[in-house]
Design an enzyme around this catalytic site. Structure first.
Site, PDB file in Angstrom:
ATOM      1  N   ARG A  57      64.468 106.159  41.668  1.00  0.00           N
ATOM      2  CA  ARG A  57      64.240 104.722  41.443  1.00  0.00           C
ATOM      3  C   ARG A  57      65.485 103.915  41.819  1.00  0.00           C
ATOM      4  NH1 ARG A  57      63.835 101.611  36.244  1.00  0.00           N
ATOM      5  NH2 ARG A  57      62.502  99.819  36.674  1.00  0.00           N
ATOM      6  N   HIS A  61      65.509 100.720  44.295  1.00  0.00           N
ATOM      7  CA  HIS A  61      65.979  99.401  43.861  1.00  0.00           C
ATOM      8  C   HIS A  61      67.212  98.955  44.642  1.00  0.00           C
ATOM      9  CE1 HIS A  61      63.777  98.594  39.861  1.00  0.00           C
ATOM     10  NE2 HIS A  61      63.070  99.447  40.580  1.00  0.00           N
ATOM     11  N   ASN A  89      66.507  96.059  36.274  1.00  0.00           N
ATOM     12  CA  ASN A  89      67.341  97.238  36.519  1.00  0.00           C
ATOM     13  C   ASN A  89      67.960  97.840  35.265  1.00  0.00           C
ATOM     14  OD1 ASN A  89      66.968  97.368  39.296  1.00  0.00           O
ATOM     15  ND2 ASN A  89      68.683  96.001  39.740  1.00  0.00           N
ATOM     16  N   HIS A 186      56.017 107.345  41.431  1.00  0.00           N
ATOM     17  CA  HIS A 186      55.733 107.238  39.999  1.00  0.00           C
ATOM     18  C   HIS A 186      55.155 108.531  39.435  1.00  0.00           C
ATOM     19  CE1 HIS A 186      55.680 102.562  39.437  1.00  0.00           C
ATOM     20  NE2 HIS A 186      56.888 103.070  39.623  1.00  0.00           N
TER      21      HIS A 186
END
Length: 315
Positions: A57, A61, A89, A186
């Site tokens: 992740r 990001h 975040n 995910h």
């Protein structure tokens, strides 16, 4: 299978030399870098498997905000609030793994390997550790000098529908297929109740809960969320394993986030969800290609960036 491997190798070769990147960028100047990153990641994940989701992740990001430049790693200062302190975040994890890898690398070859490359390699190694596909990435990214909280508005929202997801991913050059395969990340990790409780409350004049949510699963989510907004629910039944369980969950109306379940609710993306649910190899292959593309978003090169000595502060 051999044909698939050949196709993927040809796909990878297209990226050699793009933006000054290459697969063997550190071959002469820091030949141990791959091993140092992988060993650091593996040790951390052996101790805490849930960090695999955090590393993957973090890369996503980082790349979706100002490109793949390690900007998400920069600490805020008294004059600037950085990306990592954005609400989007605050749940990121694994910074200490990047720091540990950077320290080892700086001991071996100081001033050579960028933090942005370490993030990309760590995400790749986390996927492999969790049982996902092995893929290589071109390296040679430079670290950015900008990290501002307002830039995180470019991150996809957990409340997006399929059209909104397709739109925001397309701005970075991703196809619908890329978007759905990347959503398969995910398969690792958890969501907090604050990201999906809107689906469990009075949804509209006709529905008490989101009608795309399985009623039994909705009850389970509701019970979990009685513990508060920070209570966590796995995205799928195998939270630390990289597999296609996430897509099978969507077919059962057991997607946790609105932005998950919308992939099956929408006719434009449902076919890909079904394909990945039925064929793990296809999901892995498409995910590999999409990750290679993601790692090239707005890459800094030359004097556009730097190689940080400390990943948390600019030089």
């Amino acid at each position: 299978m051999m044909i698939s491997i050949l196709v993927f190798c040809l796909f990878v070769s297209r990226f050699s030399g793009i933006y000054g990147l290459s697969m063997n960028y550190y071959g002469m100047r820091c030949p141990m870098v791959e091993m140092l990153v992988r060993n650091t990641v593996n040790r951390a994940l052996d101790s805490d498997p849930s960090l695999a989701a955090g590393l993957l992740r973090m890369h996503f990001h980082d790349c979706f905000v100002e490109g793949c430049d390690g900007s998400v790693l920069l600490d805020s200062t008294k004059d600037n609030t950085g990306e990592k302190d954005s609400p989007a975040n605050l749940s990121l994890r694994g910074y200490e793994i990047i720091d540990a890898a950077k320290d080892l690398i700086e001991d071996q070859c100081p001033g050579i390997v960028s933090c942005a490359d370490i993030v990309a390699m760590a995400a790749r190694d986390a996927v492999l550790w969790a049982g996902g596909p092995l893929y290589d990435i071109p390296k040679g990214r430079k670290d950015g000098r900008r990290s501002k909280i307002e830039d995180t508005r470019n991150l996809p929202s957990p409340f997006f529908n399929s059209s909104e997801l397709i739109s925001i991913f397309s701005r970075h050059g991703f196809s619908v297929q890329d978007m759905v395969s990347l959503s398969g990340a995910h398969t690792l990790g958890v969501a907090r109740c604050s990201s999906f409780k809107n689906r469990l409350q009075k949804f509209d004049s006709s529905h008490e809960v989101d009608p795309t949510l399985d009623s039994t699963f909705a009850s389970t989510l509701s019970k979990t969320c009685t513990a508060g907004d920070n209570a966590e629910v796995p995205f799928d039944q195998t939270r630390n394993s990289f597999d296609n369980s996430y897509f099978n969950g969507l077919r059962r109306s057991a997607g946790v986030l609105s932005s998950d379940q919308t992939l099956y609710s929408s006719p434009r993306t449902r076919g890909l969800v079904n394909a990945y649910a039925m064929n793990t190899a296809r999901f892995f292959f498409d995910f590999q290609q999409a990750m290679l593309k993601m790692g090239l978003i707005d890459v800094k090169e030359g004097n556009q960036g730097e190689v940080r000595q400390n990943c948390r502060v600019i030089n």
